[in-house]
Design a protein around this motif. Structure first.
Motif, PDB file in Angstrom:
ATOM      1  N   LYS A 136       0.831  -1.219   0.000  1.00  0.00           N
ATOM      2  CA  LYS A 136       0.000   0.000   0.000  1.00  0.00           C
ATOM      3  C   LYS A 136       0.858   1.259   0.000  1.00  0.00           C
ATOM      4  O   LYS A 136       0.547   2.234  -0.681  1.00  0.00           O
ATOM      5  N   ASN A 139       2.689   1.499  -3.527  1.00  0.00           N
ATOM      6  CA  ASN A 139       1.836   1.604  -4.713  1.00  0.00           C
ATOM      7  C   ASN A 139       0.504   2.269  -4.384  1.00  0.00           C
ATOM      8  O   ASN A 139      -0.558   1.685  -4.587  1.00  0.00           O
ATOM      9  N   PRO A 140       0.521   3.509  -3.884  1.00  0.00           N
ATOM     10  CA  PRO A 140      -0.720   4.143  -3.443  1.00  0.00           C
ATOM     11  C   PRO A 140      -1.732   4.381  -4.573  1.00  0.00           C
ATOM     12  O   PRO A 140      -2.913   4.595  -4.304  1.00  0.00           O
ATOM     13  N   GLN A 141      -1.286   4.308  -5.813  1.00  0.00           N
ATOM     14  CA  GLN A 141      -2.180   4.524  -6.944  1.00  0.00           C
ATOM     15  C   GLN A 141      -3.147   3.356  -7.175  1.00  0.00           C
ATOM     16  O   GLN A 141      -4.160   3.515  -7.858  1.00  0.00           O
ATOM     17  N   LEU A 142      -2.872   2.202  -6.603  1.00  0.00           N
ATOM     18  CA  LEU A 142      -3.714   1.031  -6.823  1.00  0.00           C
ATOM     19  C   LEU A 142      -4.945   1.070  -5.921  1.00  0.00           C
ATOM     20  O   LEU A 142      -4.940   1.698  -4.866  1.00  0.00           O
ATOM     21  N   ASP A 143      -5.987   0.350  -6.314  1.00  0.00           N
ATOM     22  CA  ASP A 143      -7.188   0.286  -5.478  1.00  0.00           C
ATOM     23  C   ASP A 143      -7.431  -1.104  -4.898  1.00  0.00           C
ATOM     24  O   ASP A 143      -8.351  -1.285  -4.111  1.00  0.00           O
ATOM     25  N   CYS A 144      -6.626  -2.087  -5.265  1.00  0.00           N
ATOM     26  CA  CYS A 144      -6.750  -3.440  -4.716  1.00  0.00           C
ATOM     27  C   CYS A 144      -5.369  -3.940  -4.322  1.00  0.00           C
ATOM     28  O   CYS A 144      -4.439  -3.907  -5.135  1.00  0.00           O
ATOM     29  N   PHE A 145      -5.256  -4.384  -3.085  1.00  0.00           N
ATOM     30  CA  PHE A 145      -3.955  -4.822  -2.577  1.00  0.00           C
ATOM     31  C   PHE A 145      -3.935  -6.299  -2.196  1.00  0.00           C
ATOM     32  O   PHE A 145      -3.000  -6.752  -1.549  1.00  0.00           O
ATOM     33  N   CYS A 149      -4.593  -9.549  -7.051  1.00  0.00           N
ATOM     34  CA  CYS A 149      -4.687  -8.269  -7.776  1.00  0.00           C
ATOM     35  C   CYS A 149      -3.293  -7.727  -8.077  1.00  0.00           C
ATOM     36  O   CYS A 149      -3.020  -7.263  -9.193  1.00  0.00           O
ATOM     37  N   TYR A 153      -1.626  -7.097 -11.746  1.00  0.00           N
ATOM     38  CA  TYR A 153      -1.190  -5.748 -12.109  1.00  0.00           C
ATOM     39  C   TYR A 153       0.289  -5.719 -12.493  1.00  0.00           C
ATOM     40  O   TYR A 153       0.663  -5.141 -13.513  1.00  0.00           O
TER      41      TYR A 153
END
Length: 193
Positions: A136, A139-145, A149, A153
């Motif tokens: 997290k 990679n704060p730009q992602l919405d699934c951690f 996922c 990605y």
């Protein structure tokens, strides 16, 4: 990785999600193409939800993976073998898992204490890295951690999301070849023992 020595990536498949009561049915790890894999015959039934996820069942005292029998080793011997495996790496070793602090670390520590193996374990392992909060931060730009996922990605491929060895290998690839966190990031998400 100056302070910790070596990072070994690991994962557990269990009979369910209760950290105080589930039994380990697979313990897998990966470090620099050196794999550890043990299947363990659980002492309690595997929950229906767990079986749907990992394909593991028990029938007449035999563990099956998608209907095929697998060789098992008692949990105590699996833990001893795991400690021996970890001791082969330059230490002290950090164990990394996705969601380690809320699941894998708790379950592993519980069974190590149960079998009086914690002191041996502590001689080779210095702590646990939780790659979930680390991912997290990096990679704060992602919405699934969730790990599947992140795998899709960053790696684009599909893998067996419920096989401990495959998850450990994928996590190692994400960590080492895609994220490459520095020591400060690693320390921030390490629970030292």
């Amino acid at each position: 990785m100056a302070r910790q020595g070596t990072i070994v990536f690991f994962d557990l498949e269990t009979t369910g999600l209760g950290t105080t009561s589930c039994h380990i049915v697979q313990l897998g790890a990966s470090c620099k193409n050196t794999i550890f894999n043990r299947y363990i015959l659980p002492g309690i039934p595997i929950g229906d939800k767990a079986t749907k996820v990992n394909g593991l069942t028990v029938s007449y005292g035999q563990l099956f993976l998608h209907g095929e029998p697998v060789s098992t080793e008692p949990l105590y011997h699996s833990l001893k073998s795991f400690i021996h495996y970890l001791g082969r790496f330059p230490g002290p070793v950090l164990l990394a898992a996705h969601n380690a602090w809320r699941f894998d670390q708790i379950v592993l520590m519980r069974v190590l204490w149960k079998f009086f193996l914690f002191e041996q374990f502590q001689q080779v392992v210095s702590g646990f890295v939780d790659t979930l909060p680390l991912s997290k931060k990096l990679n704060p730009q992602l919405d699934c951690f969730k790990q599947p996922c992140l795998g899709r990605y960053f790696l684009g491929g599909k893998y067996n999301a419920h096989n401990a060895v495959q998850k450990a290998k994928q996590l190692e690839e994400l960590f080492c070849n895609r994220w490459n966190p520095d020591n400060y990031d690693i320390e921030e998400f390490t629970d030292w023992i």
